[in-house]
Design an enzyme around this catalytic site. Structure first.
Site, PDB file in Angstrom:
ATOM      1  N   ASP A 321       0.845  -1.190   0.000  1.00 37.41           N
ATOM      2  CA  ASP A 321       0.000   0.000   0.000  1.00 37.41           C
ATOM      3  C   ASP A 321       0.884   1.245   0.000  1.00 37.41           C
ATOM      4  O   ASP A 321       1.848   1.335   0.780  1.00 37.41           O
ATOM      5  CB  ASP A 321      -0.901   0.005   1.233  1.00 37.41           C
ATOM      6  CG  ASP A 321      -1.958   1.091   1.153  1.00 37.41           C
ATOM      7  OD1 ASP A 321      -2.934   0.905   0.404  1.00 37.41           O
ATOM      8  OD2 ASP A 321      -1.801   2.107   1.843  1.00 37.41           O
ATOM      9  N   ASN A 329      -3.042  12.997  -3.452  1.00 37.29           N
ATOM     10  CA  ASN A 329      -4.252  13.375  -4.197  1.00 37.29           C
ATOM     11  C   ASN A 329      -4.801  14.720  -3.739  1.00 37.29           C
ATOM     12  O   ASN A 329      -5.204  15.567  -4.558  1.00 37.29           O
ATOM     13  CB  ASN A 329      -5.324  12.302  -4.027  1.00 37.29           C
ATOM     14  CG  ASN A 329      -5.152  11.147  -5.006  1.00 37.29           C
ATOM     15  OD1 ASN A 329      -4.549  11.294  -6.067  1.00 37.29           O
ATOM     16  ND2 ASN A 329      -5.670   9.987  -4.640  1.00 37.29           N
ATOM     17  N   HIS A 334      -5.930  14.299  -8.612  1.00 37.14           N
ATOM     18  CA  HIS A 334      -5.946  12.890  -9.003  1.00 37.14           C
ATOM     19  C   HIS A 334      -5.112  12.622 -10.256  1.00 37.14           C
ATOM     20  O   HIS A 334      -4.669  11.480 -10.459  1.00 37.14           O
ATOM     21  CB  HIS A 334      -7.387  12.435  -9.230  1.00 37.14           C
ATOM     22  CG  HIS A 334      -8.174  12.281  -7.962  1.00 37.14           C
ATOM     23  ND1 HIS A 334      -8.035  11.200  -7.137  1.00 37.14           N
ATOM     24  CD2 HIS A 334      -9.084  13.097  -7.363  1.00 37.14           C
ATOM     25  CE1 HIS A 334      -8.844  11.325  -6.092  1.00 37.14           C
ATOM     26  NE2 HIS A 334      -9.491  12.478  -6.204  1.00 37.14           N
ATOM     27  N   ASP A 338      -2.683   9.591 -10.204  1.00 36.58           N
ATOM     28  CA  ASP A 338      -2.666   8.491 -11.167  1.00 36.58           C
ATOM     29  C   ASP A 338      -1.274   8.296 -11.756  1.00 36.58           C
ATOM     30  O   ASP A 338      -0.826   7.155 -11.955  1.00 36.58           O
ATOM     31  CB  ASP A 338      -3.670   8.759 -12.285  1.00 36.58           C
ATOM     32  CG  ASP A 338      -5.113   8.606 -11.829  1.00 36.58           C
ATOM     33  OD1 ASP A 338      -5.324   8.087 -10.715  1.00 36.58           O
ATOM     34  OD2 ASP A 338      -6.025   9.030 -12.570  1.00 36.58           O
ATOM     35  N   GLU A 364      -4.744   2.508  -4.139  1.00 33.52           N
ATOM     36  CA  GLU A 364      -3.283   2.579  -4.172  1.00 33.52           C
ATOM     37  C   GLU A 364      -2.638   1.301  -3.649  1.00 33.52           C
ATOM     38  O   GLU A 364      -1.475   1.278  -3.279  1.00 33.52           O
ATOM     39  CB  GLU A 364      -2.801   3.787  -3.339  1.00 33.52           C
ATOM     40  CG  GLU A 364      -3.047   3.670  -1.851  1.00 33.52           C
ATOM     41  CD  GLU A 364      -4.425   4.134  -1.432  1.00 33.52           C
ATOM     42  OE1 GLU A 364      -4.618   4.364  -0.225  1.00 33.52           O
ATOM     43  OE2 GLU A 364      -5.321   4.274  -2.297  1.00 33.52           O
TER      44      GLU A 364
END
Length: 650
Positions: A321, A329, A334, A338, A364
């Site tokens: 993670d 973010n 975002h 990404d 994530e």
């Protein structure tokens, strides 16, 4: 010495030839009065004439009504002093209809009437033969018209020229209204230029006595182009000529069908190639995460399940993670987030062995199955290799320069390990790694409190309730249904001895399983009648839409897989991905059973509520096909209904 001919002998001879003589009189008013006839009157009328009956009147009474006008005209001509003949039909006393030709010559008589001598011939057979011939000829002509054929007879000369001798019907139709001529000028002029060479070669062959056939086009006078098939046979004559018998058939429709078929075959072949490419692409897309290009959860579960069943290798499972990803973010948006996930996937892939499998697990989070991992020490080493690959250098292939770390939960698989148990252990190890400060790997499971997986987002349940309330308002389903599913899902998860984090995911997924119905048109959601195929396709999109919504809420992102897959079936016949058995996330299997029970025990517009026992029996009937049998048994146990319907494992 030969006896002289007598009238009686003549009558007998005429009878042999079915020629029947008679004598009579036509009165001034046109009536016929019979005087005498041969002995064959009975054969003419189909039976004996009753005694005392006027033969003339009896004869006329058996005449076909439609022929009476011609018969009356015949008598008027005789009355006018003219020789006359007529053909008419008599319906005999035996029920048979016969055709007669009646010929008579008048002799003047005082008082205005005429005496007549006549002869009647039975022409029934001849007329029937003529009718059959006419019918056959009509049928032949009609058949030629139907099939679009034209027959011809011609003379073929050595130079390849033809001279028409006979033309059957249909030639004008093939020429679009122009009439074929004996020198074939119109026909030759109508041949399509592109087919001229084949047409001339066909005619040259006829001029040399070779039977042949050719396919060519005629451009008609009406502007329509027709395909014709010309076939001919030759018979030699004097002076090097040949008599040609031919038939030309209109094959325009057949040629069009052949062309359509050829194009259809070519299109089918192209479609097959396209479908094969699409199938390969679809399989790749179905196995791949759209953003990172790694495998997706479904394909990972398939591969992991196959590897874990193998006796020849031992595997290790890692759940990874990205630390503090929400802050990335929130701070940069975002789009940057990404891009960071794409770079993270690349670094992880470069640090893995070629035989290992990397997949995006959700949000994530990534999952890795390691092949040939012999010990926990090796598992830690390989996990550390991945962690160092991520944190060893800043991520620069993004609009901003960022440092990123990951936390890893690791679990070494025992022989024939259960994937759900292995994932649960790795998930608890991941929690321990995060709880211990992040940027580390842990093989020791942590004790996860009920809210720990959302410790940074204590508002998760409140958000879930609010979204469920919104979906219920629009879909015509009360908030109580979502709450009931959430409660049943949590109880079932606890009876399955799932981890606290999975219990919480089941509860949240119960609240949110229908959130995707916000994307379904209201008239489809509330339609009282059965849905059409198109409407069902829209309705079936709600799990994917719901998962897409939830993935964008960091506090709930872990619940997205359960929402996406809660309409999968245990036998693989569900949607949207056709997952089966343990390919389906355990949270989704739990919610599916809880949702089914809640729906059956609630009053709906299209069905009455069932009793708990009736619903329990239906759940058991669906176990193994629609629902996971183990989950069903756990739900029934949680509801204290297991004893009522028996043990599914029995």
């Amino acid at each position: 010495m030969r006896r002289p001919w007598s009238g009686a002998r003549l009558v007998r001879i005429l009878d042999l030839f079915e020629e029947h003589v008679y004598a009579g009189e036509v009165m001034p008013d046109g009536r016929y009065v019979h005087h005498a006839s041969g002995a064959s009157a009975a054969s003419l009328i189909g039976g004996p004439v009753p005694e005392g009956v006027d033969i003339g009147g009896y004869w006329e009474s058996h005449m076909v009504v439609e022929d009476r006008a011609a018969y009356d005209a015949f008598n008027r001509r005789l009355l006018a002093g003219e020789d006359a003949d007529v053909t008419y039909r008599i319906v005999g006393v035996d029920g048979m209809t016969r055709v007669f030709r009646d010929r008579a010559r008048p002799r003047p008589k005082g008082g205005g009437g005429v005496l007549i001598d006549g002869i009647i011939s039975d022409v029934t057979v001849r007329e029937e033969a003529a009718a059959r011939l006419a019918e056959a000829n009509g049928r032949f002509t009609s058949l030629l018209d139907v099939v679009g054929a034209h027959v011809y007879l011609a003379l073929a000369y050595p130079d390849g020229s033809l001279e028409e001798l006979f033309q059957g019907p249909g030639g004008d139709r093939l020429l679009g209204g122009a009439e074929p001529d004996s020198e074939m000028v119109n026909w030759d002029a109508a041949v399509h230029p592109d087919d001229r060479a084949a047409y001339d070669e066909f005619n040259r062959g006829l001029g040399q006595g070779r039977d042949g056939e050719v396919l060519y086009r005629l451009i008609g006078a009406d502007g329509v182009t027709r395909w014709v098939h010309d076939r001919a046979a030759c018979r030699p004559l004097a002076n090097g000529r040949y008599e040609v018998s031919g038939i030309v058939s209109d094959v325009t429709d057949r040629r069009r069908l052949e062309d359509d078929l050829r194009r259809s075959v070519e299109a089918m072949q192209q479609n097959h190639r396209d479908l094969e490419r699409a199938r390969v692409d679809a399989e790749l897309r179905a196995a791949t995460d759209d953003l990172t290009g790694t495998f997706n959860r479904r394909h990972f579960l398939q591969i992991a399940g196959e590897w874990l069943e193998s006796e020849t290798t031992r595997c290790g499972l890692l759940l990874l993670d990205a630390d503090h990803f929400k802050q990335i973010n929130d701070a940069h948006g975002h789009v940057v987030g990404d891009a960071v996930l794409v770079q993270l996937a690349r670094r992880l892939g470069s640090a893995l062995d070629p035989r290992d499998c990397l997949a995006r697990w959700g949000g994530e989070e990534f999952a890795v199955i390691l092949r040939d991992c012999a010990s926990e020490e090796e598992l830690v080493q390989r996990a550390e290799r991945l962690r160092n690959a991520v944190c060893g250098a800043p991520i620069v292939d993004t609009p901003v320069r960022l440092w990123l770390t990951i936390s890893i939960g690791a679990s070494l698989a025992p022989p024939h390990a259960d994937i759900d148990a292995l994932l649960d252990k790795a998930d608890r190890c991941l929690y321990a790694a995060k709880h211990q400060g992040r940027n580390r790997a842990s093989l020791t499971p942590g004790v996860v409190p009920a809210t720990s997986i959302h410790a940074d987002h204590p508002e998760a349940l409140e958000i879930a309730r609010a979204l469920a309330f919104a979906a219920g308002l629009r879909g015509g389903i009360t908030e109580d249904h979502a709450e009931q599913v959430a409660t049943l899902a949590a109880l079932t998860a606890e009876h399955l001895d799932l981890s606290a984090s999975l219990v919480l995911r089941c509860r949240l997924a119960g609240w949110l399983h229908d959130i995707g119905k916000l994307a379904v048109p209201e008239h489809t959601l509330t339609k009282p009648a059965p849905l059409t195929d198109a409407e069902w396709n829209i309705m079936r999109s709600h799990p994917d839409a719901g998962a897409a919504v939830i993935r964008r809420i960091d506090a709930l992102a872990d619940v997205a897989p359960a929402i996406r897959h809660h309409h999968e079936r245990y036998d693989g016949e569900g949607y949207p991905d056709g997952l089966s058995e343990t390919e389906i996330p355990i949270e989704a299997r739990v919610v599916a059973a809880a949702d089914a029970y809640a729906a059956m025990t609630s009053e709906r517009a299209y069905s009455a509520a069932r009793t708990p026992r009736e619903a329990a029996l239906e759940l058991r009937a669906r176990a193994g096909s629609q629902l996971d049998p183990t989950v069903v048994q756990a739900l029934l146990a949680a509801l204290a209904l297991a004893d009522d319907v028996g043990d599914l494992a029995a």
